[in-house]
Write an enzyme that holds these catalytic residues in place. Structure first.
Site, mmCIF file in Angstrom:
data_model
loop_
_atom_site.group_PDB
_atom_site.id
_atom_site.type_symbol
_atom_site.label_atom_id
_atom_site.label_comp_id
_atom_site.label_asym_id
_atom_site.label_seq_id
_atom_site.Cartn_x
_atom_site.Cartn_y
_atom_site.Cartn_z
ATOM 1 N N GLN A 1 13.701 -18.209 -25.027
ATOM 2 C CA GLN A 1 13.704 -18.991 -26.274
ATOM 3 C C GLN A 1 13.765 -18.105 -27.478
ATOM 4 O O GLN A 1 14.364 -18.060 -28.404
ATOM 5 C CB GLN A 1 12.761 -19.951 -26.696
ATOM 6 C CG GLN A 1 11.225 -19.464 -26.317
ATOM 7 C CD GLN A 1 10.640 -19.697 -25.042
ATOM 8 O OE1 GLN A 1 11.439 -19.605 -23.914
ATOM 9 N NE2 GLN A 1 9.072 -19.416 -24.892
ATOM 10 N N HIS B 1 55.536 -5.041 -34.864
ATOM 11 C CA HIS B 1 55.117 -3.716 -35.034
ATOM 12 C C HIS B 1 55.969 -2.550 -35.447
ATOM 13 O O HIS B 1 55.682 -1.941 -36.301
ATOM 14 C CB HIS B 1 54.485 -3.212 -33.494
ATOM 15 C CG HIS B 1 53.206 -3.947 -33.173
ATOM 16 N ND1 HIS B 1 53.235 -5.461 -32.958
ATOM 17 C CD2 HIS B 1 52.016 -3.593 -32.752
ATOM 18 C CE1 HIS B 1 51.774 -5.504 -32.444
ATOM 19 N NE2 HIS B 1 51.325 -4.835 -32.413
ATOM 20 N N GLN C 1 5.156 4.709 -8.889
ATOM 21 C CA GLN C 1 6.112 3.741 -8.949
ATOM 22 C C GLN C 1 5.644 2.478 -8.033
ATOM 23 O O GLN C 1 5.951 1.368 -8.707
ATOM 24 C CB GLN C 1 7.308 4.491 -7.996
ATOM 25 C CG GLN C 1 8.638 3.404 -8.375
ATOM 26 C CD GLN C 1 8.821 3.451 -9.710
ATOM 27 O OE1 GLN C 1 9.070 2.096 -10.093
ATOM 28 N NE2 GLN C 1 9.126 4.435 -10.211
ATOM 29 N N GLU D 1 17.145 5.569 -10.046
ATOM 30 C CA GLU D 1 16.668 5.364 -11.461
ATOM 31 C C GLU D 1 15.822 6.795 -11.848
ATOM 32 O O GLU D 1 16.090 7.311 -12.884
ATOM 33 C CB GLU D 1 15.903 4.228 -11.664
ATOM 34 C CG GLU D 1 15.233 3.963 -13.044
ATOM 35 C CD GLU D 1 14.055 2.864 -12.984
ATOM 36 O OE1 GLU D 1 13.586 2.315 -11.833
ATOM 37 O OE2 GLU D 1 13.799 2.470 -14.150
ATOM 38 N N HIS D 2 14.590 6.898 -10.932
ATOM 39 C CA HIS D 2 13.777 8.004 -11.223
ATOM 40 C C HIS D 2 14.279 9.001 -10.044
ATOM 41 O O HIS D 2 14.149 8.610 -8.969
ATOM 42 C CB HIS D 2 12.594 7.672 -11.082
ATOM 43 C CG HIS D 2 11.878 6.663 -12.325
ATOM 44 N ND1 HIS D 2 11.982 5.266 -11.842
ATOM 45 C CD2 HIS D 2 11.749 6.828 -13.488
ATOM 46 C CE1 HIS D 2 11.424 4.736 -13.145
ATOM 47 N NE2 HIS D 2 11.285 5.652 -14.003
ATOM 48 N N ASN E 1 11.291 -10.816 -17.840
ATOM 49 C CA ASN E 1 11.211 -11.373 -16.551
ATOM 50 C C ASN E 1 12.553 -12.020 -16.189
ATOM 51 O O ASN E 1 13.654 -11.867 -16.993
ATOM 52 C CB ASN E 1 10.355 -12.422 -16.188
ATOM 53 C CG ASN E 1 10.307 -13.697 -17.353
ATOM 54 O OD1 ASN E 1 11.352 -13.860 -17.806
ATOM 55 N ND2 ASN E 1 9.480 -14.547 -17.617
ATOM 56 N N TYR F 1 12.663 -6.914 -27.244
ATOM 57 C CA TYR F 1 11.675 -7.818 -26.463
ATOM 58 C C TYR F 1 10.670 -7.070 -25.760
ATOM 59 O O TYR F 1 11.118 -5.836 -25.104
ATOM 60 C CB TYR F 1 12.702 -8.585 -25.417
ATOM 61 C CG TYR F 1 11.855 -9.658 -24.733
ATOM 62 C CD1 TYR F 1 11.976 -10.797 -25.286
ATOM 63 C CD2 TYR F 1 10.911 -9.333 -23.761
ATOM 64 C CE1 TYR F 1 11.113 -11.803 -24.537
ATOM 65 C CE2 TYR F 1 10.036 -10.175 -23.160
ATOM 66 C CZ TYR F 1 10.204 -11.729 -23.638
ATOM 67 O OH TYR F 1 9.594 -12.567 -23.134
ATOM 68 N N GLU G 1 57.711 -2.652 -25.511
ATOM 69 C CA GLU G 1 56.566 -3.952 -25.599
ATOM 70 C C GLU G 1 57.134 -5.245 -26.011
ATOM 71 O O GLU G 1 56.557 -6.163 -25.757
ATOM 72 C CB GLU G 1 55.393 -3.462 -26.076
ATOM 73 C CG GLU G 1 54.707 -2.131 -25.588
ATOM 74 C CD GLU G 1 53.347 -1.834 -25.744
ATOM 75 O OE1 GLU G 1 52.749 -2.482 -26.567
ATOM 76 O OE2 GLU G 1 52.452 -1.136 -25.165
ATOM 77 N N SER H 1 12.427 -1.509 -10.085
ATOM 78 C CA SER H 1 12.244 -0.259 -10.327
ATOM 79 C C SER H 1 12.212 0.800 -9.144
ATOM 80 O O SER H 1 11.918 0.110 -8.127
ATOM 81 C CB SER H 1 10.956 -0.094 -11.226
ATOM 82 O OG SER H 1 11.061 1.396 -11.624
ATOM 83 N N HIS I 1 3.752 -0.295 -9.805
ATOM 84 C CA HIS I 1 4.703 -1.434 -10.863
ATOM 85 C C HIS I 1 4.724 -2.822 -10.724
ATOM 86 O O HIS I 1 4.067 -3.602 -11.360
ATOM 87 C CB HIS I 1 6.077 -0.809 -11.188
ATOM 88 C CG HIS I 1 6.132 0.321 -12.295
ATOM 89 N ND1 HIS I 1 5.527 -0.276 -13.935
ATOM 90 C CD2 HIS I 1 6.407 1.547 -12.337
ATOM 91 C CE1 HIS I 1 5.932 0.885 -14.333
ATOM 92 N NE2 HIS I 1 6.021 1.920 -13.846
#
Lengths: 429, 429
Positions: A190, A419, A258, A326-327, A213, A129, A414, A236, A261
């Site tokens: 969609q 088994h 940063q 994150e950074h 988004n 995406y 068990e 972020s 953004h």
């Protein structure tokens, strides 16, 4: 912007308010997205075309959703040669880094009678995406498609909304250079639904990655399990750790890279040197006025910018590990000395000449990173995200004889005697 | 049981009904679980104790939730020496296999002026959910705790419901042998919530793994993002591919070892040899009567057991890749010959002497495997699930000079000029 002392009363509460700035998708968004997914799942292309008309103001038939080879050629021709060279360099460097993440299938032949191993297989089809509309992020294409390509994915399908039908040539060029196989001009929930369930036109994929988004993020979360997804990304953030060395002008510029953004981005400096912190604060104010995205960066800096004075570098590191940024920039004299102490971070930018922007575009490592403290358990997007593993197990009759009794014993503990029987029947004389 | 020909009309529709047998959690379960999570998050231990009293009929104070060292000692003493030896063997073999999955941190020094790499760091704390009550699965403890231990996780916290306060000694012994640090007698959505958000008594963890009922699975899905989780598991399944070689008695036993798990389990044989398929069908009927869990196995076999006749082995393999089985047995003469053709499977059991049960307990590979076709994109639980990675990026001034212009160019394409400025300011003469 807040200028805080890490030891002042109420520090943690003030900082927690920053950490918790991410929007939760909420029930209303979820209901809308659930409806869209169900609709695309049941009516396929028909629903997809309707939503694309409604949300992207794009009217076409199903065949018109796919970008044609001629459009690719046209886009490539539109890109300035030096920009094309820059994108090529990014693709090459990102590919070279991700090549090193590739894992081999392996078997262990330590035992003569039991062989175990792991088969590594690329995913057959993945969907990427890419946001469209006002934003245009060729780097997003590179960072998602190249690891998939390096992993050996069979088919890379990209979706990108094209409001009014318009496509960005740099995004298409990046797709071409990165090895994307097919591009569809669809977006939103969609597009995610179409990739997860398939329509007559859009192929069903095994995994969907890439940013979007809140509708896209919610759709990805809701189809998780039907397909794989990458991490769930929030707003972020950057944290800069400073020891008093370096240039406040550079650190201010990094904080602003940063902040530009989006308004929810958060830029934080923690330094053991109060006067360095003060200089950075002044520099940010000065540089803000020079930015094309001043309004966004200012809003972000005012709401979620923080400069923190710590007692010493150790305290700054402990803070960083707690918030798992994150950074993380280590704007210190000897970054490699403290690297082993960093336990939680998406990407670590070492020293005074490694701005975050270098990693965003072409250092090599991925720019898709865990946000909002999730670096405690999530990793950067990687080749691992585009392969899956299968265990390999081979027993000879002798191997089964050697450990058979133990298998039967555990199966009895068990209460699963079928088994045990599958073993003992094979060993019956 | 259905006996189908892969080429008969309507085959796919009939098989799809089997694939789609998994229960969806549905909105009602989700509402209940959301309520429990919110309650534990806001009221902590108080809510946890209330739910434990209500659902597990266990009344105690918060301190009483944790299993004491004395209880561990008592459990160890209760376990028969040969059973203890079997569990030890399982722990050893599983540890040895998972050791081979460990990845090292690395750096690339190919370039003199730009260094990139990847730091691998164990998770600090993980939570392991182990089902309790009627079921008792020490193997589940081993398969979840050992990879975490091998990965180097700082603290392994196990939760297991103890209806009426009763704990199974084999489960506690397995926890002890596997290196679990703390055990709490809690379960359900409330245990997942406690691990995700922490209470005064239960530590907040970074990731939660392990199987559970629909409430547990739903809770894990809902806290995903707050913490990491392992895959989302549906009902279990086995597919056996056969080429006419081997013993129908063994194959029947393997199908039943899957069927005895629960009524939703599915056991499928696909063979190119119709008479082998008929023999297996008869054998299953005969063996069913001998099982302690006959009722469950019979229900599963009647509802979701299938024997499929394929035209040839290639057709069987193509079918297998399409459904991506959790457990795949290659009950064929030369399993290694066809291994490269298998693209989707959780675990592959090779040849006539490798029953699934061997992999369930102690071959070495993990028994936590992707179900319901998700082997298309999910992998077995592994050491990778208990570490996270951080990218490492280091530029010298020379490195930034070398690629700086390209970074600035890409930042301009994206309209993010503060990104470019963070580079150009550093390179200004």
């Amino acid at each position: 912007m807040q200028f805080l002392d890490i030891r002042e009363a109420g520090f943690q509460a003030k900082f927690d308010a920053i950490v918790e700035r991410g929007e939760e998708s909420g029930r209303e968004v979820e209901e809308v997205v659930l409806g869209i997914i169900a609709d695309v799942r049941s009516r396929g292309d028909e629903a997809l075309l309707e939503y694309t008309r409604r949300f992207d103001m794009l009217s076409c038939d199903a065949a018109g959703l796919e970008v044609t080879p001629e459009e690719f050629d046209k886009a490539m021709a539109q890109v300035e040669p030096k920009d094309l060279a820059a994108l090529k360099l990014a693709v090459e460097r990102v590919a070279r880094f991700h090549e090193k993440q590739k894992q081999q299938s392996w078997i262990s032949t330590e035992e003569s009678d039991i062989m175990v191993g792991q088969k590594v297989t690329p995913l057959a089809k993945v969907g990427i995406y890419v946001p469209g509309g006002k934003a245009c992020y060729p780097s997003s294409v590179v960072m998602n498609a190249v690891p998939a390509k390096v992993a050996g994915v069979g088919e890379i399908v990209m979706v990108v909304p094209a409001p009014g039908g318009e496509m960005n040539p740099h995004v298409l060029a990046a797709a071409k250079l990165s090895g994307v196989d097919r591009v569809f001009r669809i977006g939103g929930a969609q597009a995610v639904a179409a990739l997860a369930y398939g329509t007559a036109t859009v192929p069903k994929v095994d995994k969907i990655t890439g940013p979007g988004n809140i509708y896209v993020a919610t759709a990805k979360k809701l189809v998780f399990g039907q397909v794989g997804i990458d991490m769930i990304a929030g707003p972020s953030e950057i944290l800069v750790i400073n020891d008093g060395s370096g240039n406040p002008v550079h650190v201010a510029a990094d904080l602003l890279s940063q902040a530009e953004h989006d308004e929810l981005a958060s830029s934080v400096l923690i330094t053991a040197d109060r006067s360095f912190g003060e200089k950075v604060a002044n520099e940010v104010e000065r540089q803000l006025k020079e930015l094309s995205r001043e309004a966004i960066a200012r809003k972000s800096w005012e709401s979620f910018g923080v400069i923190i004075v710590a007692g010493d570098l150790d305290e700054a590191i402990a803070f960083s590990n707690r918030i798992a940024p994150e950074h993380l920039e280590l704007a210190v004299e000897n970054p490699f000395e403290i690297l082993p102490l960093i336990t939680n971070a998406g990407a670590i930018f070492m020293g005074h000449y490694t701005p975050e922007a270098a990693g965003d575009y072409l250092a090599g490592p991925n720019h898709t990173l865990p946000t909002g403290g999730t670096a405690r358990f999530f990793s950067p997007l990687s080749v691992d995200d585009f392969v899956k593993k299968s265990s390999i197990i081979h027993f000879t009759r002798g191997g089964l004889e050697r450990v058979g009794e133990d298998i039967v014993r555990i199966s009895r503990l068990e209460g699963l005697d079928a088994h045990g029987r599958s073993v003992s029947l094979r060993l019956k004389k």
